[in-house]
Design a protein around this motif. Structure first.
Motif, PDB file in Angstrom:
ATOM      1  N   UNK A  33      36.370  29.631  28.660  1.00  0.00           N
ATOM      2  CA  UNK A  33      36.736  30.433  29.821  1.00  0.00           C
ATOM      3  C   UNK A  33      37.088  31.863  29.432  1.00  0.00           C
ATOM      4  N   UNK A  34      37.841  32.004  28.360  1.00  0.00           N
ATOM      5  CA  UNK A  34      38.241  33.340  27.897  1.00  0.00           C
ATOM      6  C   UNK A  34      37.016  34.130  27.440  1.00  0.00           C
ATOM      7  N   UNK A  35      36.119  33.497  26.699  1.00  0.00           N
ATOM      8  CA  UNK A  35      34.921  34.174  26.205  1.00  0.00           C
ATOM      9  C   UNK A  35      34.018  34.607  27.350  1.00  0.00           C
ATOM     10  N   UNK A  36      33.827  33.723  28.348  1.00  0.00           N
ATOM     11  CA  UNK A  36      32.981  34.069  29.492  1.00  0.00           C
ATOM     12  C   UNK A  36      33.618  35.200  30.292  1.00  0.00           C
ATOM     13  N   UNK A  37      34.943  35.172  30.442  1.00  0.00           N
ATOM     14  CA  UNK A  37      35.620  36.250  31.169  1.00  0.00           C
ATOM     15  C   UNK A  37      35.419  37.584  30.456  1.00  0.00           C
ATOM     16  N   UNK A  66      28.081  24.468  38.143  1.00  0.00           N
ATOM     17  CA  UNK A  66      28.815  24.272  36.894  1.00  0.00           C
ATOM     18  C   UNK A  66      29.371  25.601  36.375  1.00  0.00           C
ATOM     19  N   UNK A  67      28.522  26.620  36.315  1.00  0.00           N
ATOM     20  CA  UNK A  67      28.921  27.859  35.636  1.00  0.00           C
ATOM     21  C   UNK A  67      30.025  28.623  36.355  1.00  0.00           C
ATOM     22  N   UNK A  68      30.150  28.452  37.679  1.00  0.00           N
ATOM     23  CA  UNK A  68      31.209  29.185  38.390  1.00  0.00           C
ATOM     24  C   UNK A  68      32.589  28.820  37.876  1.00  0.00           C
ATOM     25  N   UNK A  69      32.716  27.623  37.276  1.00  0.00           N
ATOM     26  CA  UNK A  69      34.002  27.155  36.783  1.00  0.00           C
ATOM     27  C   UNK A  69      34.513  27.984  35.606  1.00  0.00           C
ATOM     28  N   UNK A  70      33.610  28.723  34.967  1.00  0.00           N
ATOM     29  CA  UNK A  70      33.988  29.515  33.795  1.00  0.00           C
ATOM     30  C   UNK A  70      34.074  31.004  34.101  1.00  0.00           C
ATOM     31  N   UNK A  71      33.910  31.356  35.363  1.00  0.00           N
ATOM     32  CA  UNK A  71      34.035  32.742  35.809  1.00  0.00           C
ATOM     33  C   UNK A  71      35.366  32.911  36.534  1.00  0.00           C
ATOM     34  N   UNK A  72      35.967  34.102  36.406  1.00  0.00           N
ATOM     35  CA  UNK A  72      37.227  34.359  37.100  1.00  0.00           C
ATOM     36  C   UNK A  72      37.245  35.771  37.675  1.00  0.00           C
ATOM     37  N   UNK A  73      38.011  35.927  38.761  1.00  0.00           N
ATOM     38  CA  UNK A  73      38.023  37.180  39.502  1.00  0.00           C
ATOM     39  C   UNK A  73      38.947  38.241  38.960  1.00  0.00           C
ATOM     40  N   UNK A  74      39.606  37.998  37.850  1.00  0.00           N
ATOM     41  CA  UNK A  74      40.518  38.967  37.266  1.00  0.00           C
ATOM     42  C   UNK A  74      41.368  38.307  36.203  1.00  0.00           C
ATOM     43  N   UNK A  75      42.113  39.115  35.466  1.00  0.00           N
ATOM     44  CA  UNK A  75      42.913  38.585  34.366  1.00  0.00           C
ATOM     45  C   UNK A  75      44.007  37.646  34.867  1.00  0.00           C
ATOM     46  N   UNK A  76      44.661  37.993  35.962  1.00  0.00           N
ATOM     47  CA  UNK A  76      45.718  37.139  36.504  1.00  0.00           C
ATOM     48  C   UNK A  76      45.161  35.790  36.937  1.00  0.00           C
ATOM     49  N   UNK A  77      44.012  35.820  37.595  1.00  0.00           N
ATOM     50  CA  UNK A  77      43.343  34.586  38.010  1.00  0.00           C
ATOM     51  C   UNK A  77      43.054  33.699  36.804  1.00  0.00           C
ATOM     52  N   UNK A  78      42.520  34.291  35.755  1.00  0.00           N
ATOM     53  CA  UNK A  78      42.217  33.556  34.528  1.00  0.00           C
ATOM     54  C   UNK A  78      43.487  32.972  33.910  1.00  0.00           C
TER      55      UNK A  78
END
Length: 257
Positions: A33-37, A66-78
């Motif tokens: 998750x961190x790498x994809x972000x 599947x892939x949407x699960x590893x994307x995030x809308x911002x650092x706080x979201x992540x």
């Protein structure tokens, strides 16, 4: 990321298990998750490939469930999602093992996306039918959607949001899977106390988690959210539903890990 609908969680603290050490599967998921972000902040077009779009949008791809699960809308979201994954996922993996945890995680995340898409499809087509009944052609309606405009004498602002926003805004985030994890946590550790960052009073998981899901359901149905707009409430509810069904099935059919 402007215009993106994301799944967003409350910051929750498990009062009894704050210092648990993360196991390998959870660590790997957090790392990915961190790498994809990081990659998505460097490659803007990555959102169009990996975020979950409405099925009729030209950017939609089946892999996005599947892939949407590893994307995030911002650092706080992540950070919120990864904190919850570490806090609750660690304990579930410790009793299930990595393989069963991974199956559960992806089932909840994919199931949440499918339910979210089904709700969106129903809402979109309900508004689309209103426009069609006025005699507008499919070309005219699509042009309005693409340009982000709507006839205010026919549609309300809420209907326009359902039509235009649903079609154009992708959904990102691991929160569908996280909500499934919360349900599983409440099943396995019902008396563990949880608190909200904004409501520092410990509540047993067996009461806290249903209340949280009910709040999301209320927000999804009414459109009123105490934490602002842009939250995919039905993805949260969808993940919780899949998590609940899997827990019931596993308790009846499968041996303990």
């Amino acid at each position: 990321m402007k215009g993106i609908r994301y799944t967003s969680d409350f910051l929750m603290i498990n009062c009894c298990q704050l210092m648990k050490i993360t196991f390998n599967t959870v660590t790997a998921l957090i790392a990915v998750n961190v790498l994809v972000f990081y990659a998505s902040t460097s490659i803007g077009s990555l959102t169009e490939v990996l975020a979950l779009y409405f099925p009729q949008n030209k950017n939609f791809g089946i892999w996005q469930f599947v892939t949407h699960m590893f994307m995030h809308g911002g650092l706080t979201h992540l950070l919120f999602n990864m904190f919850a994954l570490w806090m609750f996922g660690t304990q579930l993996e410790s009793i299930w093992g990595g393989k069963r945890f991974l199956i559960f995680y992806f089932a909840c995340g994919i199931g949440a996306a499918l339910i979210y898409t089904a709700v969106n499809y129903y809402q979109f087509n309900s508004v689309y039918a209103v426009l069609s009944e006025t005699g507008l052609s499919s070309f005219d309606i699509q042009s309005m959607i693409d340009e982000g405009v709507y006839p205010s004498n026919i549609l309300t602002e809420e209907q326009a949001t359902q039509l235009i926003g649903t079609f154009n805004r992708p959904m990102v985030g691991a929160s569908g899977a996280i909500y499934g994890i919360l349900v599983a946590f409440a099943f396995n550790f019902p008396n563990n106390k949880l608190i909200l960052l904004f409501l520092p009073y410990p509540i047993a998981a067996k009461y806290f988690v249903p209340a949280l899901i009910s709040l999301d359901l209320f927000s999804g149905v009414t459109g009123f959210s105490i934490f602002g707009g842009g939250v995919a409430h039905f993805a949260h509810v969808g993940g919780a539903i899949i998590g609940f069904l899997m827990m019931v099935y596993w308790r009846k059919k499968l041996p303990s890990a």
